[in-house]
Design a protein around this motif. Structure first.
Motif, PDB file in Angstrom:
ATOM      1  N   SER A  40     -24.031  -9.080 -15.185  1.00  0.00           N
ATOM      2  CA  SER A  40     -22.964  -8.754 -16.122  1.00  0.00           C
ATOM      3  C   SER A  40     -22.516 -10.021 -16.857  1.00  0.00           C
ATOM      4  O   SER A  40     -22.713 -11.141 -16.355  1.00  0.00           O
ATOM      5  N   PRO A  41     -21.880  -9.888 -18.021  1.00  0.00           N
ATOM      6  CA  PRO A  41     -21.374 -11.082 -18.707  1.00  0.00           C
ATOM      7  C   PRO A  41     -20.468 -11.954 -17.832  1.00  0.00           C
ATOM      8  O   PRO A  41     -20.644 -13.181 -17.816  1.00  0.00           O
ATOM      9  N   PRO A  42     -19.524 -11.392 -17.051  1.00  0.00           N
ATOM     10  CA  PRO A  42     -18.732 -12.269 -16.174  1.00  0.00           C
ATOM     11  C   PRO A  42     -19.588 -12.976 -15.107  1.00  0.00           C
ATOM     12  O   PRO A  42     -19.352 -14.138 -14.789  1.00  0.00           O
ATOM     13  N   ALA A  43     -20.591 -12.278 -14.578  1.00  0.00           N
ATOM     14  CA  ALA A  43     -21.477 -12.902 -13.583  1.00  0.00           C
ATOM     15  C   ALA A  43     -22.306 -14.009 -14.223  1.00  0.00           C
ATOM     16  O   ALA A  43     -22.547 -15.053 -13.609  1.00  0.00           O
ATOM     17  N   GLN A  44     -22.762 -13.799 -15.457  1.00  0.00           N
ATOM     18  CA  GLN A  44     -23.498 -14.839 -16.170  1.00  0.00           C
ATOM     19  C   GLN A  44     -22.623 -16.068 -16.386  1.00  0.00           C
ATOM     20  O   GLN A  44     -23.072 -17.209 -16.194  1.00  0.00           O
TER      21      GLN A  44
ATOM     22  N   ASP B 294     -21.220 -21.617 -15.070  1.00  0.00           N
ATOM     23  CA  ASP B 294     -20.254 -22.614 -14.607  1.00  0.00           C
ATOM     24  C   ASP B 294     -20.770 -23.333 -13.366  1.00  0.00           C
ATOM     25  O   ASP B 294     -20.657 -24.558 -13.249  1.00  0.00           O
ATOM     26  N   GLU B 295     -21.362 -22.576 -12.426  1.00  0.00           N
ATOM     27  CA  GLU B 295     -21.899 -23.193 -11.204  1.00  0.00           C
ATOM     28  C   GLU B 295     -23.085 -24.096 -11.525  1.00  0.00           C
ATOM     29  O   GLU B 295     -23.212 -25.195 -10.979  1.00  0.00           O
ATOM     30  N   VAL B 296     -23.956 -23.645 -12.413  1.00  0.00           N
ATOM     31  CA  VAL B 296     -25.109 -24.464 -12.807  1.00  0.00           C
ATOM     32  C   VAL B 296     -24.629 -25.777 -13.430  1.00  0.00           C
ATOM     33  O   VAL B 296     -25.109 -26.861 -13.076  1.00  0.00           O
ATOM     34  N   LEU B 297     -23.676 -25.697 -14.358  1.00  0.00           N
ATOM     35  CA  LEU B 297     -23.172 -26.904 -15.008  1.00  0.00           C
ATOM     36  C   LEU B 297     -22.541 -27.858 -14.000  1.00  0.00           C
ATOM     37  O   LEU B 297     -22.704 -29.084 -14.107  1.00  0.00           O
ATOM     38  N   GLU B 298     -21.857 -27.311 -13.001  1.00  0.00           N
ATOM     39  CA  GLU B 298     -21.266 -28.157 -11.964  1.00  0.00           C
ATOM     40  C   GLU B 298     -22.356 -28.856 -11.152  1.00  0.00           C
ATOM     41  O   GLU B 298     -22.271 -30.053 -10.869  1.00  0.00           O
TER      42      GLU B 298
ATOM     43  N   THR C 179     -32.378 -40.001 -10.248  1.00  0.00           N
ATOM     44  CA  THR C 179     -31.306 -40.448  -9.351  1.00  0.00           C
ATOM     45  C   THR C 179     -31.798 -40.728  -7.936  1.00  0.00           C
ATOM     46  O   THR C 179     -31.117 -41.411  -7.176  1.00  0.00           O
ATOM     47  N   ALA C 180     -32.953 -40.191  -7.564  1.00  0.00           N
ATOM     48  CA  ALA C 180     -33.527 -40.273  -6.209  1.00  0.00           C
ATOM     49  C   ALA C 180     -32.682 -39.518  -5.185  1.00  0.00           C
ATOM     50  O   ALA C 180     -32.944 -39.590  -3.991  1.00  0.00           O
ATOM     51  N   GLY C 181     -31.688 -38.760  -5.634  1.00  0.00           N
ATOM     52  CA  GLY C 181     -30.879 -37.957  -4.729  1.00  0.00           C
ATOM     53  C   GLY C 181     -31.528 -36.614  -4.451  1.00  0.00           C
ATOM     54  O   GLY C 181     -32.397 -36.157  -5.200  1.00  0.00           O
ATOM     55  N   ALA C 182     -31.066 -35.984  -3.378  1.00  0.00           N
ATOM     56  CA  ALA C 182     -31.558 -34.637  -3.051  1.00  0.00           C
ATOM     57  C   ALA C 182     -31.070 -33.653  -4.108  1.00  0.00           C
ATOM     58  O   ALA C 182     -30.012 -33.844  -4.720  1.00  0.00           O
ATOM     59  N   TRP C 183     -31.846 -32.604  -4.327  1.00  0.00           N
ATOM     60  CA  TRP C 183     -31.438 -31.552  -5.261  1.00  0.00           C
ATOM     61  C   TRP C 183     -30.290 -30.756  -4.653  1.00  0.00           C
ATOM     62  O   TRP C 183     -30.269 -30.530  -3.439  1.00  0.00           O
ATOM     63  N   PRO C 184     -29.325 -30.284  -5.465  1.00  0.00           N
ATOM     64  CA  PRO C 184     -28.269 -29.421  -4.928  1.00  0.00           C
ATOM     65  C   PRO C 184     -28.824 -28.052  -4.529  1.00  0.00           C
ATOM     66  O   PRO C 184     -29.916 -27.656  -4.967  1.00  0.00           O
ATOM     67  N   ALA C 185     -28.073 -27.333  -3.729  1.00  0.00           N
ATOM     68  CA  ALA C 185     -28.492 -26.010  -3.254  1.00  0.00           C
ATOM     69  C   ALA C 185     -28.629 -25.023  -4.414  1.00  0.00           C
ATOM     70  O   ALA C 185     -27.930 -25.128  -5.435  1.00  0.00           O
ATOM     71  N   ILE C 186     -29.520 -24.068  -4.241  1.00  0.00           N
ATOM     72  CA  ILE C 186     -29.686 -22.996  -5.214  1.00  0.00           C
ATOM     73  C   ILE C 186     -28.430 -22.127  -5.183  1.00  0.00           C
ATOM     74  O   ILE C 186     -27.969 -21.746  -4.101  1.00  0.00           O
ATOM     75  N   PRO C 187     -27.853 -21.794  -6.351  1.00  0.00           N
ATOM     76  CA  PRO C 187     -26.664 -20.934  -6.359  1.00  0.00           C
ATOM     77  C   PRO C 187     -26.912 -19.619  -5.625  1.00  0.00           C
ATOM     78  O   PRO C 187     -28.001 -19.040  -5.685  1.00  0.00           O
ATOM     79  N   ASP C 188     -25.862 -19.132  -4.938  1.00  0.00           N
ATOM     80  CA  ASP C 188     -25.962 -17.894  -4.167  1.00  0.00           C
ATOM     81  C   ASP C 188     -26.404 -16.711  -5.027  1.00  0.00           C
ATOM     82  O   ASP C 188     -27.175 -15.869  -4.570  1.00  0.00           O
ATOM     83  N   ALA C 189     -25.922 -16.636  -6.273  1.00  0.00           N
ATOM     84  CA  ALA C 189     -26.298 -15.520  -7.154  1.00  0.00           C
ATOM     85  C   ALA C 189     -27.801 -15.510  -7.417  1.00  0.00           C
ATOM     86  O   ALA C 189     -28.415 -14.435  -7.501  1.00  0.00           O
ATOM     87  N   LEU C 190     -28.396 -16.687  -7.515  1.00  0.00           N
ATOM     88  CA  LEU C 190     -29.848 -16.748  -7.733  1.00  0.00           C
ATOM     89  C   LEU C 190     -30.613 -16.428  -6.458  1.00  0.00           C
ATOM     90  O   LEU C 190     -31.657 -15.770  -6.508  1.00  0.00           O
ATOM     91  N   GLN C 191     -30.111 -16.868  -5.310  1.00  0.00           N
ATOM     92  CA  GLN C 191     -30.759 -16.507  -4.039  1.00  0.00           C
ATOM     93  C   GLN C 191     -30.683 -15.005  -3.826  1.00  0.00           C
ATOM     94  O   GLN C 191     -31.630 -14.396  -3.323  1.00  0.00           O
ATOM     95  N   ALA C 192     -29.564 -14.388  -4.220  1.00  0.00           N
ATOM     96  CA  ALA C 192     -29.428 -12.934  -4.071  1.00  0.00           C
ATOM     97  C   ALA C 192     -30.432 -12.210  -4.967  1.00  0.00           C
ATOM     98  O   ALA C 192     -31.053 -11.229  -4.553  1.00  0.00           O
ATOM     99  N   LEU C 193     -30.606 -12.690  -6.188  1.00  0.00           N
ATOM    100  CA  LEU C 193     -31.591 -12.100  -7.095  1.00  0.00           C
ATOM    101  C   LEU C 193     -32.997 -12.263  -6.522  1.00  0.00           C
ATOM    102  O   LEU C 193     -33.804 -11.333  -6.533  1.00  0.00           O
ATOM    103  N   TRP C 194     -33.298 -13.448  -6.004  1.00  0.00           N
ATOM    104  CA  TRP C 194     -34.591 -13.706  -5.359  1.00  0.00           C
ATOM    105  C   TRP C 194     -34.823 -12.717  -4.217  1.00  0.00           C
ATOM    106  O   TRP C 194     -35.889 -12.100  -4.116  1.00  0.00           O
TER     107      TRP C 194
END
Length: 146
Positions: free
Chosen positions: A19-23, A28-32, A79-94
């Motif tokens: 939905s548009p609100p979910a997008q 917002d989470e991706v940008l963070e 940056t050589a840093g670890a990647w951040p976790a996959i957002p929950d909404a994307l894991q749910a879609l997966w």
């Protein structure tokens, strides 16, 4: 799954799956998360020519490209840093599409004006039993499927 459109054998499209609100919440989470793993411009193996697309990744592994080739690695190439976790909404879609186990990698592409991705095959994966999922947020775009 409701709203599924068969585009070609084994290729499906869901318009407005989120939905548009979910997008908006996902964006917002991706940008963070991109504050931790900033977008960068990969280069082509061998030639070193920069991609027109900016990229980053989420998950235990990230897909990278540099003069040495294409590969998955656990750290951001700048940056050589670890990647951040996959957002929950994307894991749910997966999970809805592929089931278990959870996704290990989520490639993030940003297409600014003039950026494009040529026709290619996603074939760096060792296990090809899971679907490759593309989720587009933002402007309309033309996707080629071949």
């Amino acid at each position: 799954m409701t709203g599924r459109i068969a585009v070609a054998p084994g290729i499906f499209l869901w318009r407005e799956k989120l939905s548009p609100p979910a997008q908006k919440a996902l964006l917002d989470e991706v940008l963070e998360k991109l504050k931790t793993a900033p977008l960068y411009r990969p280069v082509m193996p061998g030639t070193g020519k920069a991609f027109s697309v900016e990229e980053s990744n989420f998950g235990a592994l990230g897909w990278v490209s540099d003069r040495d080739g294409y590969r998955y690695q656990a750290t951001h190439p700048v940056t050589a840093g670890a990647w951040p976790a996959i957002p929950d909404a994307l894991q749910a879609l997966w999970a809805e599409i592929n089931g278990d186990p959870p996704a290990e990698c989520c490639l993030v592409n940003l297409y600014r004006a003039g950026a494009r991705m040529g026709l290619h095959q996603d074939r760096d994966e060792k296990d090809v039993s899971a679907a490759v999922i593309g989720l587009s947020l933002g402007d309309e775009a033309l996707f080629r499927i071949g």
